[in-house]
Design a protein around this motif. Structure first.
Motif, PDB file in Angstrom:
ATOM      1  N   ASN A  44      -6.128   5.179  -0.201  1.00 53.30           N
ATOM      2  CA  ASN A  44      -4.786   4.047   0.772  1.00 53.30           C
ATOM      3  C   ASN A  44      -4.306   4.078  -0.635  1.00 53.30           C
ATOM      4  N   GLY A  45      -2.999   4.306  -0.771  1.00 57.60           N
ATOM      5  CA  GLY A  45      -2.364   3.903  -2.265  1.00 57.60           C
ATOM      6  C   GLY A  45      -1.844   4.345  -3.010  1.00 57.60           C
ATOM      7  N   LYS A  60      -0.378  10.165  -1.005  1.00 54.43           N
ATOM      8  CA  LYS A  60      -0.246  11.141  -0.189  1.00 54.43           C
ATOM      9  C   LYS A  60       1.613  10.900   0.498  1.00 54.43           C
ATOM     10  N   SER A  61       2.441   9.684   0.687  1.00 48.36           N
ATOM     11  CA  SER A  61       3.421  10.202   2.142  1.00 48.36           C
ATOM     12  C   SER A  61       4.696  10.167   0.612  1.00 48.36           C
ATOM     13  N   THR A  62       4.569   9.664  -0.525  1.00 43.92           N
ATOM     14  CA  THR A  62       5.379   9.720  -1.604  1.00 43.92           C
ATOM     15  C   THR A  62       5.417  11.203  -1.243  1.00 43.92           C
TER      16      THR A  62
HETATM   17  N1  LIG Z   1       9.536   2.051  -1.315  1.00 44.54           N
HETATM   18  C1  LIG Z   1       8.841   1.589  -2.277  1.00 44.54           C
HETATM   19  N2  LIG Z   1       8.453   1.267  -2.934  1.00 44.54           N
HETATM   20  C2  LIG Z   1       8.012   0.310  -4.039  1.00 44.54           C
HETATM   21  N3  LIG Z   1       6.334   0.724  -4.249  1.00 44.54           N
HETATM   22  C3  LIG Z   1       6.210   2.029  -3.665  1.00 44.54           C
HETATM   23  C4  LIG Z   1       6.885   2.394  -2.112  1.00 44.54           C
HETATM   24  N4  LIG Z   1       5.973   2.971  -1.164  1.00 44.54           N
HETATM   25  C5  LIG Z   1       5.016   3.439  -1.806  1.00 44.54           C
HETATM   26  N5  LIG Z   1       5.295   2.372  -2.916  1.00 44.54           N
HETATM   27  C6  LIG Z   1       3.652   2.140  -3.823  1.00 44.54           C
HETATM   28  O1  LIG Z   1       3.417   3.591  -4.440  1.00 44.54           O
HETATM   29  C7  LIG Z   1       1.754   4.071  -4.309  1.00 44.54           C
HETATM   30  C8  LIG Z   1       1.895   5.327  -3.744  1.00 44.54           C
HETATM   31  O2  LIG Z   1       1.972   5.187  -1.714  1.00 44.54           O
HETATM   32  P1  LIG Z   1       2.323   5.982  -0.671  1.00 44.54           P
HETATM   33  O3  LIG Z   1       2.275   5.119   0.163  1.00 44.54           O
HETATM   34  O4  LIG Z   1       2.638   7.169  -1.584  1.00 44.54           O
HETATM   35  O5  LIG Z   1       0.223   5.641  -1.028  1.00 44.54           O
HETATM   36  P2  LIG Z   1      -0.233   6.597   0.360  1.00 44.54           P
HETATM   37  O6  LIG Z   1      -1.425   7.803   0.023  1.00 44.54           O
HETATM   38  O7  LIG Z   1       0.375   7.473   1.418  1.00 44.54           O
HETATM   39  O8  LIG Z   1      -1.316   5.319   0.913  1.00 44.54           O
HETATM   40  P3  LIG Z   1      -1.671   5.353   2.501  1.00 44.54           P
HETATM   41  O9  LIG Z   1      -3.428   5.906   2.755  1.00 44.54           O
HETATM   42  O10 LIG Z   1      -1.661   3.865   2.698  1.00 44.54           O
HETATM   43  O11 LIG Z   1      -1.358   5.438   3.422  1.00 44.54           O
HETATM   44  C9  LIG Z   1       1.003   2.826  -3.557  1.00 44.54           C
HETATM   45  O12 LIG Z   1       0.905   1.691  -4.982  1.00 44.54           O
HETATM   46  C10 LIG Z   1       2.673   1.517  -2.704  1.00 44.54           C
HETATM   47  O13 LIG Z   1       2.343   0.784  -3.791  1.00 44.54           O
END
Ligand SMILES: Nc1ncnc2c1ncn2[C@@H]1O[C@H](COP(=O)(O)OP(=O)(O)OP(=O)(O)O)[C@@H](O)[C@H]1O
Length: 234
Positions: free
Chosen positions: A33-34, A37-39
């Motif tokens: 998590n975090g 991946k989504s970014t």
């Molecule tokens: N809109 C936003 N504004 C500020 N920080 C953000 C935003 N969206 C994500 N983050 C931060 O960017 C980082 C990466 O987030 P992201 O959602 O890309 O991770 P992830 O691997 O997809 O997580 P998960 O498995 O929980 O979905 C995290 O530290 C998150 O807190």
């Protein structure tokens, strides 16, 4: 991607990402998590702009126009609540020139979705299935799926994984999906990409993992991730 960096305000989220994604592959994007991946997927889908670096598609930088070849499925559960599944497909037809309602309906039918029901009245798992049918209703070159299995129970996941292969022409398209469920997809993936703290720390071909490490993707990922964590913590 060349030297891709992305910051949310001042917080670095992706750092120095250099990867090449070929057509005709199924790729799992894994990481805790975090990890970003989504970014990463949103940057590829041109929904976010890199702070620096480049994303190239067939050698050219991505633009709004190139979105036409990219179908993105977000993990957002607040998904057109006032529409029924059928109305959603009609809307998608107006939005994407490559959307084929018949194909989307066929997949929805395969995944047993009631298209006359309002999305706000659907369960989390049914919304995920509907989103998959809507995404694969498009004839895209790249399907970017953010957590496609969220909310699905293990028995349904099996059907969903099968449908990915059935409804996509893998000669011409690539599926890149973020997942926490590496077990579910390990049978169908060609490659595994591992994100940790905003960096791609591995991008492996699953056949190479088998021949070089003598392990299945899921075992390799567990041991690799653990050893990486230990090395960096020490
Ligand atoms: N809109 C936003 N504004 C500020 N920080 C953000 C935003 N969206 C994500 N983050 C931060 O960017 C980082 C990466 O987030 P992201 O959602 O890309 O991770 P992830 O691997 O997809 O997580 P998960 O498995 O929980 O979905 C995290 O530290 C998150 O807190």
């Amino acid at each position: 991607m060349k030297n891709l960096q992305f910051h949310y305000h001042k917080q670095p989220v992706l750092q120095n990402v250099n990867v090449q994604i070929e057509l005709g592959k199924i790729i799992a994007l894994v990481g805790e998590n975090g990890s970003g991946k989504s970014t990463f997927l949103k940057l590829l889908a041109n929904l976010l702009q890199p702070s620096s670096g480049q994303i190239l598609l067939n050698g050219s930088e991505t633009t709004r126009g190139s979105l036409a070849t990219i179908a993105f499925m977000s993990d957002d559960q607040r998904f057109y609540p006032y529409l029924t599944g059928d109305q959603l497909f009609t809307f998608f037809e107006t939005q994407f020139h490559d959307f084929q309602k018949a194909k989307a309906r066929e997949m929805a039918n395969y995944l047993r979705i009631d298209l006359t029901k309002k999305i706000s009245k659907m369960s989390k798992g049914n919304i995920s299935r509907l989103k998959l049918a809507a995404t694969f209703g498009r004839d895209a070159s790249y399907y970017l799926l953010d957590e496609p299995f969220s909310g699905l129970d293990p028995l349904v996941r099996e059907d969903v994984v099968k449908s990915l292969i059935q409804f996509v022409d893998l000669e011409k398209a690539t599926i890149l999906m973020s997942t926490h469920e590496i077990d579910d997809v390990s049978r169908i993936i060609d490659e595994i990409m591992v994100l940790k703290d905003g960096k791609i720390i591995a991008h492996e071909n699953v056949d190479d993992v088998r021949s070089v490490h003598g392990m299945e993707a899921k075992e390799w990922f567990r041991s690799f991730y653990k050893s990486k964590g230990r090395t960096e913590d020490e």
